[in-house]
Design an enzyme around this catalytic site. Structure first.
Site, PDB file in Angstrom:
ATOM      1  N   SER A 111      94.749  43.277  11.614  1.00 28.69           N
ATOM      2  CA  SER A 111      95.162  42.224  12.356  1.00 28.69           C
ATOM      3  C   SER A 111      94.188  41.978  13.281  1.00 28.69           C
ATOM      4  O   SER A 111      92.780  41.707  13.043  1.00 28.69           O
ATOM      5  CB  SER A 111      96.523  42.327  12.827  1.00 28.69           C
ATOM      6  OG  SER A 111      96.724  41.022  13.518  1.00 28.69           O
ATOM      7  N   ASP A 169      93.402  35.144  14.074  1.00 29.70           N
ATOM      8  CA  ASP A 169      92.883  36.538  14.245  1.00 29.70           C
ATOM      9  C   ASP A 169      92.441  37.087  12.817  1.00 29.70           C
ATOM     10  O   ASP A 169      92.247  36.109  12.018  1.00 29.70           O
ATOM     11  CB  ASP A 169      94.133  37.353  14.790  1.00 29.70           C
ATOM     12  CG  ASP A 169      95.324  37.367  13.762  1.00 29.70           C
ATOM     13  OD1 ASP A 169      95.628  36.488  12.860  1.00 29.70           O
ATOM     14  OD2 ASP A 169      96.254  38.383  13.900  1.00 29.70           O
ATOM     15  N   ASP A 190      93.532  38.352  10.229  1.00 32.74           N
ATOM     16  CA  ASP A 190      94.163  38.183   8.923  1.00 32.74           C
ATOM     17  C   ASP A 190      94.715  37.042   8.855  1.00 32.74           C
ATOM     18  O   ASP A 190      95.445  36.622   8.037  1.00 32.74           O
ATOM     19  CB  ASP A 190      95.325  39.391   8.610  1.00 32.74           C
ATOM     20  CG  ASP A 190      96.170  39.632   9.560  1.00 32.74           C
ATOM     21  OD1 ASP A 190      96.097  39.106  10.705  1.00 32.74           O
ATOM     22  OD2 ASP A 190      97.290  40.199   9.111  1.00 32.74           O
ATOM     23  N   ASP A 249      97.409  35.503  10.476  1.00 30.01           N
ATOM     24  CA  ASP A 249      98.653  35.178  10.831  1.00 30.01           C
ATOM     25  C   ASP A 249      99.059  34.666  12.070  1.00 30.01           C
ATOM     26  O   ASP A 249     100.282  34.442  12.345  1.00 30.01           O
ATOM     27  CB  ASP A 249      99.485  36.473  10.130  1.00 30.01           C
ATOM     28  CG  ASP A 249      99.400  37.810  10.981  1.00 30.01           C
ATOM     29  OD1 ASP A 249      98.620  37.699  11.891  1.00 30.01           O
ATOM     30  OD2 ASP A 249     100.211  38.722  10.807  1.00 30.01           O
TER      31      ASP A 249
END
Length: 462
Positions: free
Chosen positions: A106, A253, A255, A257
């Protein structure tokens, strides 16, 4: 939380506390477990498991290790390659995979990585299945009525295969484009992709909808993910929006999400602002089921005051989009999320989706014919100071009587004019100390009081 898996997967520094061997064993278990469930149901077809990854250098290693474990146990591994966490959730759900795996840490630096498990409904994996994975990693697996010191390998025609599945990612891109309610023609939009998983998706979506798109941090090299970029370092996007006279900016960010925004004046628009904007918009359209916005305990006092004034109810969960989604699912809520930018819109997704969030903010701007700064009016954010203290033992630091006494003293000073929150991170060896009050100087001083005690008691890592 388990021994290896926290609130957002199995995370750690690559090849230190999260190794290629760990990934291989996770793959071995998943391939065997879902194969066994199929066999018990009378299905002789191999299990199908889909894998996505972000742009970290170590993601290749973990992708191949997972695939090796899966195929060795008789499963077919479908590779989405570089893609976002919400795309893995979408593909897992829509294409009826047994489960999905996302390789990402992340917002963490490049040298960390993680393994996130997603169930067949596109949701975070249930704790029972995760407990089985952890038991296997520790050589203590008791399942299906017996103890498993090792899992059987597939042989001959039962050995699995890998499948290039970039088409799944492309269908996800098409899905996002289909959600565009308005043309973005004439809108000047800045996108900060954090040199992460959204770098080859976000621009395609915005340009397909007609936006004039300006990109930063969209040249990943395996080592620069989240490096002074993206939603955790949004100051670059703030300057970029102002310098280029853009209408709005969106920062993701690693990834993707998460999404935070920047208005046309260069101001940060947090997850709390996004919840306020979407909550009001959905209520006005009659789409805010149960008249409830789901927040976490980290949301700002100002959000609750603004929601009260708008006649909108709210719920508070523990920190983590996993807990937000669980509450939303049980109580039929339509929107929820975190201050950090994990926003879940349950009609369209089962997890936080940064690109989806930015599309919905664009929709409100266009539907209301208002600038983003105007949509934020009515919400006053209380000053908030948050300090992260890296500690040797999170539980010991949190439960130290001296630390608890310091926290109680700060709470007494604040009374009903603010609050203090001290909690353990679900993904890092960190204690988070947060204070909100009408004065930022007061916030800083009171946070320092607690942090000083944590350090004085010897809990902080040197």
């Amino acid at each position: 939380m388990g021994k290896y898996f926290g609130t957002d997967g199995f995370r750690g520094e690559a090849n230190k506390n999260l190794t290629a061997d760990h990934a291989f064993k996770v793959g071995r278990f998943l391939g065997w477990y879902y194969g066994e469930l199929r066999r018990q149901a009378g299905n002789t077809e191999p299990p199908m498991i889909v894998i996505g990854k972000d742009t970290r250098r170590s993601s290749y290693m973990f992708e191949y290790s997972l695939a090796a474990g899966l195929t060795a146990s008789g499963a077919d591994a479908y590779l989405l390659h570089v893609t976002t966490t919400p795309s893995v959730a979408y593909v897992t759900r829509m294409d009826t995979f047994d489960c999905g795996v996302m390789i990402s840490a992340s917002h963490n630096p490049y040298y960390d990585n993680g393994i996130k498990l997603i169930n067949s409904q596109g949701e975070k994996m249930d704790e029972t299945t995760i407990s089985y994975v952890e038991a296997y990693l520790d050589g203590k697996l008791e399942l299906f009525g017996q103890h498993w010191e090792e899992l059987p390998y597939a042989s001959r025609e039962q050995i699995g295969r890998t499948v290039d599945y970039v088409s799944g990612r492309n269908r996800y891109i098409g899905y996002l484009i289909s959600l565009g309610m308005y043309s973005f023609k004439g809108m000047r939009v800045g996108l900060d992709c954090a040199n992460g998983a959204s770098w080859n998706i976000a621009r395609l979506v915005f340009e397909a909808l007609g936006a004039k798109t300006y990109m930063i941090n969209n040249e990943p090299d395996g080592l620069n993910i989240n490096q002074n970029a993206g939603s955790t370092h949004i100051e670059m996007l703030q300057k970029f929006v102002v310098d280029n006279g853009l209408d709005v900016g969106f920062a993701y960010d690693g990834d993707a999400d998460r999404c935070l925004c920047v208005d046309e004046k260069g101001n940060i628009v947090t997850g709390d602002h996004i919840l306020y904007i979407l909550g009001k918009y959905m209520k006005s359209r009659g789409h805010l089921d149960n008249n409830t916005v789901v927040t976490t305990v980290m949301s700002n006092f100002g959000l609750y005051k603004a929601l009260d004034e708008a006649g909108i109810g709210y719920a508070k969960t523990a920190v983590g989009d996993k807990y937000v989604y669980e509450y939303m699912s049980k109580n039929n809520c339509r929107v929820g999320g975190e201050q950090s930018g994990h926003i879940i819109i349950s009609k369209y997704a089962t997890t936080g989706d940064g690109i989806l969030t930015s599309l919905k903010i664009m929709e409100v701007m266009l539907a209301r014919k208002q600038k983003l700064s105007e949509l934020c009016s009515g919400l006053t954010i209380y000053p908030q100071v948050l300090k992260n203290v890296r500690v040797e033992d999170k539980s010991a630091a949190q439960n130290d009587p001296a630390v608890q006494e310091a926290v109680a003293a700060v709470a007494a000073k604040l009374g009903d004019t603010g609050r203090i929150l001290v909690r353990e991170s679900g993904t890092e060896p960190v204690i988070r100390v947060m204070v909100e009050s009408p004065s930022k100087a007061e916030c800083q001083a009171l946070v320092d009081e607690v942090v000083d005690v944590i350090c004085a008691r010897g809990h902080a890592r040197v």
